[in-house]
Scaffold this motif. Sequence first.
Motif, PDB file in Angstrom:
ATOM      1  N   GLN A 107       5.131  -6.706  12.347  1.00 12.02           N
ATOM      2  CA  GLN A 107       3.795  -6.267  12.798  1.00 12.02           C
ATOM      3  C   GLN A 107       3.470  -4.878  12.247  1.00 12.02           C
ATOM      4  OE1 GLN A 107       2.948  -7.595  17.143  1.00 12.02           O
ATOM      5  NE2 GLN A 107       5.139  -7.934  16.843  1.00 12.02           N
ATOM      6  N   HIS A 108       4.497  -4.022  12.145  1.00 13.22           N
ATOM      7  CA  HIS A 108       4.298  -2.689  11.536  1.00 13.22           C
ATOM      8  C   HIS A 108       3.846  -2.857  10.081  1.00 13.22           C
ATOM      9  CE1 HIS A 108       5.846   1.634  10.857  1.00 13.22           C
ATOM     10  NE2 HIS A 108       5.571   1.186   9.639  1.00 13.22           N
ATOM     11  N   GLU A 109       4.497  -3.753   9.344  1.00 13.13           N
ATOM     12  CA  GLU A 109       4.138  -3.952   7.930  1.00 13.13           C
ATOM     13  C   GLU A 109       2.771  -4.629   7.790  1.00 13.13           C
ATOM     14  OE1 GLU A 109       5.808  -2.224   6.008  1.00 13.13           O
ATOM     15  OE2 GLU A 109       7.475  -1.928   7.387  1.00 13.13           O
TER      16      GLU A 109
ATOM     17  N   PRO B  66       0.816  -1.220   0.000  1.00 13.67           N
ATOM     18  CA  PRO B  66       0.000   0.000   0.000  1.00 13.67           C
ATOM     19  C   PRO B  66       0.850   1.271   0.000  1.00 13.67           C
ATOM     20  CG  PRO B  66      -0.936  -1.604   1.498  1.00 13.67           C
ATOM     21  CD  PRO B  66       0.400  -2.160   1.062  1.00 13.67           C
ATOM     22  N   GLN B  67       2.075   1.176   0.522  1.00 14.86           N
ATOM     23  CA  GLN B  67       2.944   2.351   0.563  1.00 14.86           C
ATOM     24  C   GLN B  67       3.433   2.782  -0.816  1.00 14.86           C
ATOM     25  OE1 GLN B  67       5.431   0.563   3.960  1.00 14.86           O
ATOM     26  NE2 GLN B  67       5.566   2.766   4.285  1.00 14.86           N
ATOM     27  N   ILE B  68       3.306   1.884  -1.807  1.00 11.31           N
ATOM     28  CA  ILE B  68       3.605   2.301  -3.180  1.00 11.31           C
ATOM     29  C   ILE B  68       2.292   2.313  -3.996  1.00 11.31           C
ATOM     30  CG2 ILE B  68       6.047   1.723  -3.235  1.00 11.31           C
ATOM     31  CD1 ILE B  68       5.206  -0.922  -4.673  1.00 11.31           C
TER      32      ILE B  68
ATOM     33  N   ASP C  56       0.316  -4.275   9.750  1.00 14.54           N
ATOM     34  CA  ASP C  56      -0.654  -3.207  10.004  1.00 14.54           C
ATOM     35  C   ASP C  56      -0.968  -2.432   8.723  1.00 14.54           C
ATOM     36  OD1 ASP C  56      -1.193  -3.606  12.671  1.00 14.54           O
ATOM     37  OD2 ASP C  56       0.055  -1.962  13.403  1.00 14.54           O
ATOM     38  N   HIS C  57       0.076  -2.174   7.905  1.00 10.80           N
ATOM     39  CA  HIS C  57      -0.162  -1.429   6.659  1.00 10.80           C
ATOM     40  C   HIS C  57      -1.172  -2.158   5.771  1.00 10.80           C
ATOM     41  CE1 HIS C  57       2.428   2.017   6.832  1.00 10.80           C
ATOM     42  NE2 HIS C  57       3.528   1.320   7.038  1.00 10.80           N
ATOM     43  N   LEU C  58      -1.179  -3.483   5.824  1.00 13.66           N
ATOM     44  CA  LEU C  58      -2.097  -4.250   4.984  1.00 13.66           C
ATOM     45  C   LEU C  58      -3.532  -4.141   5.489  1.00 13.66           C
ATOM     46  CD1 LEU C  58       0.085  -7.434   4.363  1.00 13.66           C
ATOM     47  CD2 LEU C  58       0.087  -5.247   3.151  1.00 13.66           C
TER      48      LEU C  58
ATOM     49  N   GLY D 171       9.305   4.551  13.036  1.00 14.89           N
ATOM     50  CA  GLY D 171       9.241   5.494  11.930  1.00 14.89           C
ATOM     51  C   GLY D 171       8.627   4.775  10.750  1.00 14.89           C
ATOM     52  N   CYS D 172       8.340   5.520   9.691  1.00 14.93           N
ATOM     53  CA  CYS D 172       7.657   4.938   8.548  1.00 14.93           C
ATOM     54  C   CYS D 172       8.036   5.732   7.300  1.00 14.93           C
ATOM     55  CB  CYS D 172       6.151   5.002   8.796  1.00 14.93           C
ATOM     56  SG  CYS D 172       5.168   4.313   7.462  1.00 14.93           S
ATOM     57  N   LEU D 173       8.306   5.030   6.217  1.00 10.01           N
ATOM     58  CA  LEU D 173       8.678   5.713   4.974  1.00 10.01           C
ATOM     59  C   LEU D 173       7.537   6.575   4.443  1.00 10.01           C
ATOM     60  CD1 LEU D 173      10.606   2.791   3.268  1.00 10.01           C
ATOM     61  CD2 LEU D 173      11.586   4.929   4.121  1.00 10.01           C
TER      62      LEU D 173
END
Length: 184
Positions: A152-154, A64-66, A156-158, A109-111
């Motif tokens: 777990q951070h990644e 999702p970040q791209i 969460d993005h999903l 942090g997050c890109l």
Amino acid sequence: MITMEDIVRDGHPVLRQKAEEVSLPPSEEDKQTLLSMLDYIKNSQDPDIAEKYGLRPGIGLAAPQINVSKRMFALHLEDGSNRTYSFALFNPRIVSHSVEKAYLTSGEGCLSVDENIPGYVVRYSRVTIKGFDQDAKEVKLRLKGLAAIAAQHEMDHLNGIMFYDHINKKDPFFEPTDAEPLER
Ligand code: ZN
């Protein structure tokens, strides 16, 4: 190659959507996307490449970040115990987790988030993740420490969740008594 121009920032609606399952075996396009996400992370940790292309260093990236709302993420990191984790997964899921919790003393942090958002993000200390690699082979990974936190951070993005959603709003540095502090 993926650069910072491809990475969507906080406020973009795709970051709040629940990403779709990837149909397997993956299409060539999905496979290339997955591999290019892992390449971004590796490139971003190479000081020469990062400087040349203006890449902000990261240890994980979710599709999702791209602006691709599909269930895939890549991680590439070395933790404080010199363990290296490097993988990219289709349709990852957490199949079990520890009772114990942990948080990074440096926060997260997050890109996709340009500013520093201070505060502790409490997560499970250990997770077991199942997913499928680039060749659609099922893999099972047992993660702890930084790798468990990052995964777990990644994940969460999903699911449309940002790391700062977990920070205690009243007291960002509230120290939970049931979670172990982790130095990066
Ligand atoms: Zn992130």
